[in-house]
Design an enzyme around this catalytic site. Structure first.
Site, mmCIF file in Angstrom:
data_model
loop_
_atom_site.group_PDB
_atom_site.id
_atom_site.type_symbol
_atom_site.label_atom_id
_atom_site.label_comp_id
_atom_site.label_asym_id
_atom_site.label_seq_id
_atom_site.Cartn_x
_atom_site.Cartn_y
_atom_site.Cartn_z
ATOM 1 N N SER A 169 0.833 -1.201 0.000
ATOM 2 C CA SER A 169 0.000 0.000 0.000
ATOM 3 C C SER A 169 0.875 1.260 0.000
ATOM 4 O O SER A 169 1.945 1.283 0.593
ATOM 5 C CB SER A 169 -0.881 0.009 1.252
ATOM 6 O OG SER A 169 -1.667 1.171 1.278
ATOM 7 N N ASN A 197 -5.129 -0.483 7.733
ATOM 8 C CA ASN A 197 -3.958 0.304 8.090
ATOM 9 C C ASN A 197 -4.177 0.818 9.510
ATOM 10 O O ASN A 197 -4.799 1.851 9.718
ATOM 11 C CB ASN A 197 -3.768 1.458 7.100
ATOM 12 C CG ASN A 197 -2.518 2.285 7.400
ATOM 13 O OD1 ASN A 197 -1.877 2.085 8.437
ATOM 14 N ND2 ASN A 197 -2.179 3.201 6.517
ATOM 15 N N CYS A 246 -0.222 3.574 10.450
ATOM 16 C CA CYS A 246 0.402 4.793 9.924
ATOM 17 C C CYS A 246 1.075 5.487 11.108
ATOM 18 O O CYS A 246 0.423 5.744 12.121
ATOM 19 C CB CYS A 246 -0.646 5.713 9.293
ATOM 20 S SG CYS A 246 0.064 7.319 8.876
ATOM 21 N N ASN A 295 4.371 -2.182 8.812
ATOM 22 C CA ASN A 295 4.306 -0.834 8.256
ATOM 23 C C ASN A 295 5.654 -0.130 8.529
ATOM 24 O O ASN A 295 6.605 -0.744 9.006
ATOM 25 C CB ASN A 295 3.136 -0.068 8.893
ATOM 26 C CG ASN A 295 2.600 1.035 7.989
ATOM 27 O OD1 ASN A 295 3.366 1.768 7.366
ATOM 28 N ND2 ASN A 295 1.293 1.184 7.928
HETATM 29 C C1 DHB Z 1 1.570 7.415 5.392
HETATM 30 C C2 DHB Z 1 0.809 6.324 5.783
HETATM 31 C C3 DHB Z 1 1.442 5.183 6.280
HETATM 32 O O1 DHB Z 1 0.756 4.081 6.701
HETATM 33 C C4 DHB Z 1 2.828 5.136 6.341
HETATM 34 O O2 DHB Z 1 3.415 4.021 6.803
HETATM 35 C C5 DHB Z 1 3.569 6.203 5.944
HETATM 36 C C6 DHB Z 1 2.932 7.347 5.458
HETATM 37 C C7 DHB Z 1 0.946 8.666 4.906
HETATM 38 O O3 DHB Z 1 -0.015 8.671 4.117
HETATM 39 O O4 DHB Z 1 1.407 9.716 5.355
#
Ligand code: DHB
Length: 305
Positions: free
Chosen positions: A23, A128, A131, A193
């Site tokens: 992703s 997710n 992040c 992640n």
């Molecule tokens: C973002 C989202 C994520 O899950 C990640 O690991 C890094 C960046 C983002 O959209 O900022």
């Protein structure tokens, strides 16, 4: 690439080869994902989508690190009600499983978005919950066993498709979160992640990213991601998808041996979209040389006593 050596299945998904687009990169449109499929990916995962549109952060949103990238995009996305059209169109052209990555600010959010994605034709949903830097979502959920269970239970009740949970490496013991996810009904886990990171400019003497902190991906995190997969595989009998710094067949094989059934590739795609082919071909040569009949046979072999 079709080959019984490389085909695999887990959590009700069938893949002709065990490489998956991670992703966050090239997973915005049906066309960009189709380019990835043509380059040889066995499945694709969209950029995370939420309930409402988000514009994301102001630049700079990406910075090069010594052996990877640090990014803080701010979860830019058009919102699920717009994105369902892209999911429907993607399903008419993609020949591999389409996994929709979902984020939210509450269990209800995650369930609503996941249901809309599934109803539009997503073959699976990846949550997710990891992040590393957007407030009230992502890792703030994925670092709490209680919140994580709540989200997974709500999504499971709303959606009848395989549920993959993408875990954060930014925790003391990933098996505590993996346990919560397994018990709440996750069908597979993605490990991991990005790692929370920062870059500082010696000229301006200030952080480089507009958001100050971001997520580190690429070769720099591979040994950490591999350890996370190994720890989870040691403790639980659940399909694991390895993610973190995979850019060649040897990396992929290490993840299979640690216990991953498949691998996601993200940062390496930015360098070379052909990475899916080169990884797949290299894994095939390795399996033949070692006289294995299927990639499934080497999953978890590094755990043998
Ligand atoms: C973002 C989202 C994520 O899950 C990640 O690991 C890094 C960046 C983002 O959209 O900022």
């Amino acid at each position: 690439m079709e080959s019984t050596l490389l085909s695999t299945s887990f959590a009700g998904l069938y893949l002709t080869n065990p490489t998956i687009l991670a992703s966050g990169i090239m997973g915005y449109s049906a066309e960009s994902m189709n380019r990835i499929v043509k380059a040889g990916a066995g499945a694709v995962i969209t950029k995370s989508v939420g309930r409402e549109p988000r514009v994301g952060y102001v630049n700079p949103t990406v910075v090069q690190a010594q052996a990877g990238l640090i990014n803080a995009m701010g979860l830019p996305n058009p919102g699920i009600d717009v994105y369902v059209e892209e999911i429907k169109f993607s399903k008419t052209i993609l020949r591999v499983p389409l996994i929709v990555s979902v984020f939210g600010y509450s269990a209800e959010d995650y369930a609503t978005v996941a249901k809309k994605a599934a109803d539009a034709g997503a073959d699976a949903v990846e949550l997710n919950v990891s992040c590393p830097h957007v407030k009230q979502t992502g890792a703030e959920i994925g670092q709490s066993p209680k919140l994580l269970s709540e989200v997974i239970e709500k999504v499971k009740a709303a959606v009848n498709k395989p549920l993959i949970v993408k875990l954060s490496p930014n925790v003391t013991d990933i098996t505590i979160l993996a346990k919560a996810a397994v018990e709440a009904g996750a069908d597979a886990l993605t490990a991991v992640n990005t790692l929370k990171a920062i870059a500082i400019d010696t000229e301006t003497m200030m952080p480089i990213l507009n958001n100050v902190k971001g997520g580190l991906s690429g070769a720099a995190i591979k040994p950490v991601a591999l350890r996370c997969v190994y720890d989870i595989a040691d403790a639980f009998d659940i399909p694991i998808i390895g993610c973190g710094g995979i850019s060649n067949w040897r990396d992929a094989v290490e993840f299979f041996l640690a216990g991953a059934s498949a691998v996601q590739i993200g940062t390496a795609v930015a360098e070379d979209i052909e990475v899916f082919q080169s990884v797949t071909k290299g894994v095939e040569t390795y399996l033949r040389k070692k006289h294995y009949g299927s990639v499934k046979e080497i999953v978890g072999l590094a755990h043998r006593k």
